[in-house]
Design an enzyme around this catalytic site. Structure first.
Site, short mmCIF file in Angstrom:
data_model
loop_
_atom_site.label_atom_id
_atom_site.label_comp_id
_atom_site.label_asym_id
_atom_site.label_seq_id
_atom_site.Cartn_x
_atom_site.Cartn_y
_atom_site.Cartn_z
N TYR A 181 8.60 4.28 -1.32
CA TYR A 181 9.89 3.86 -1.52
C TYR A 181 10.47 3.00 -0.32
CZ TYR A 181 10.00 6.53 -5.76
OH TYR A 181 9.79 6.93 -7.13
N CYS A 182 10.34 3.60 0.88
CA CYS A 182 10.70 3.32 2.18
C CYS A 182 9.63 3.36 3.10
CB CYS A 182 11.91 3.73 2.43
SG CYS A 182 12.72 3.01 3.74
N PRO A 183 9.17 2.42 3.86
CA PRO A 183 9.58 0.82 3.73
C PRO A 183 8.91 0.06 2.59
CG PRO A 183 7.54 1.21 5.35
CD PRO A 183 7.97 2.65 4.59
#
Lengths: 380, 77
Positions: free
Chosen positions: B12-14
């Site tokens: 999800y992140c990055p």
């Protein structure tokens, strides 16, 4: 014969693994059956999230620096000597000081470093706040800034993906308090089509930018910087002038990883996403920024992974397969200014949902800044 | 057939698009990179970025089991 467990790297991940192992294997260590060695390149351990506050002169670096030795439990042997080569066939780690450490189990927790050389002009023109020296140098510019354009650019991959957004909100508040916000043009850029990689955070930031007059440009990947003209050009074809350029340069895996032929082209190590073993190796675990996993490079990531790696090493010593699995968990506080914050956590299967912004969460973050040292000692 | 596969499932992140940008910057001209993503937003984000930067979207499809997307981009500039 004693089992040698060698941990390379004295950041959050390496320190927590060392302390957990020293606690769990106390008797084996005192009997001489097991030896836990942590090898690191610096005697000091710095709390990296403090860089955000150092940048606006709210805290001092020395207040968030401890000696690594003071953080380690008895039973951990500390060697301050940079690791320069990992010989996976010979099962040894060589150091710059000429030592050769044999290992039965190796933990690679070597983190990442900033590499501004990937973009022409960037190293010359940009300031960074992701290193201690960079944050102190930038602080002097930020607190003495009388007006003009502060431009922020973000390259990939990078650690602590919330920090660029946090700093822009903090700068907005900071210059309001200094009474010169009307003279400061804040421009935040981001590589993808929204303000943050996490969609809920991006959705949440957009109206705040509008309300506070923070300018932004998305789909902005830096191609080159002209240090003389003070202009950044993006891959997408836009040109933005600046007075101060705050950059989050692309990160790379540690030199020792690269020099040992262990990492991918950026120096990050292909790692099993559940067991955290290095792909292709039964006796090497990888944690924190050093992995090539497509997840956030953050202190919380390293912390959660350290718990998994410790459990799997103990299983392995006891002749059991590694059977604790990392679920991809990451947790972050996100400062939204000088006195309010939100909190997000997520894992491989559950997307993040930011908590409502509050002063309470800001205070919780400030509290964590102090209790971090307990987490390093394995007490949290 | 892709030359490189970026498995960004669970990221999800990055996030998958950032993983693609990182890979494409380093890739040789003409390389096709396939991104595997469990985030439905990627099916929208990645083609939008490819269009914006002038890269070629080769395909954008849901995997047979329907649990993730396969999106391939060819580096053409």
């Amino acid at each position: 014969m004693a089992k040698n467990i060698v941990i390379v790297g004295g950041g959050s991940g390496g320190t927590i693994v060392a302390n957990h192992l020293a606690g769990e294997l106390k008797q084996q260590i005192s009997r001489g059956d097991t030896k836990v060695t942590l090898v690191t390149d610096t005697p000091n351990h710095v709390y990296q999230p403090s860089f955000l506050y150092i940048t606006i002169n709210q805290v001092r670096l020395e207040d968030y620096t401890r000696s690594e030795k003071s953080l380690l439990k008895p039973g951990v042997e500390l060697l301050i000597d940079p690791a320069v080569k990992i010989d996976t066939a010979g099962h040894t780690v060589a150091t710059a000081g000429g030592k050769t450490l044999p290992y039965d189990i190796l933990v690679i927790a070597t983190g990442s470093y900033l590499d501004p050389t990937t973009i022409p002009g960037l190293a010359e023109a940009a300031d960074v706040f992701y290193t201690a020296e960079g944050a102190e140098k930038l602080r002097d510019k930020i607190v003495n800034f009388a007006g003009g354009t502060i431009l922020m650019t973000v390259d990939v991959p990078h650690k602590c993906p919330a920090a660029p957004l946090e700093l822009i909100f903090i700068l907005d508040d900071f210059y309001r308090h200094m009474g010169i916000r009307d003279k400061v043009n804040l421009i935040y850029t981001y590589p993808i089509g929204r303000l943050h990689s996490l969609e809920p955070v991006a959705n949440f930031a957009a109206p705040e930018f509008e309300k506070r007059g923070i300018n932004s440009e998305t789909f902005f990947n830096v191609e080159s910087v002209d240090p003389q003209k003070k202009v950044v050009t993006s891959l997408e074809g836009s040109e933005v002038p600046f007075d101060v350029l705050i950059s989050i340069p692309a990160h790379r895996g540690a030199h020792v990883v690269h020099d040992s032929g262990l990492g991918d082209e950026d120096g990050f190590i292909p790692t099993n996403r559940y067991t955290l073993k290095a792909d292709g190796y039964d006796d090497i675990y990888v944690i924190g920024d050093a992995t090539a996993l497509p997840i956030s490079k953050a202190g919380s990531t390293a912390h959660y992974q350290a718990d998994v790696v410790t459990a799997n090493i103990i299983s392995q010593i006891n002749g059991l397969p590694p059977s604790r699995f990392y679920d991809g968990k990451v947790a972050c506080f996100v400062e939204m200014g000088l006195d309010k914050a939100t909190f997000i956590s997520f894992d491989y299967n559950n997307p993040p949902v930011p908590l409502p912004v509050s002063e309470m969460i800001h205070w919780f973050k400030l509290s964590f800044n102090e209790i971090y040292w307990l987490s390093q000692r394995g007490l949290l | 057939m892709a030359d490189k596969v970026v498995d960004a499932r669970g990221s999800y992140c990055p996030g998958p698009l950032m993983e693609l940008i990182k890979t494409i910057r380093k890739a040789d001209m003409g390389t096709t990179i396939e991104v595997l993503s469990s985030d439905s937003g990627s099916a929208r984000d990645i083609p939008e970025w490819a269009k914006k930067t002038g890269q070629e979207l080769v395909y954008n499809e849901k995997a047979q089991d329907g649990e993730y997307w396969k999106i391939a981009v060819k580096k053409v500039k």
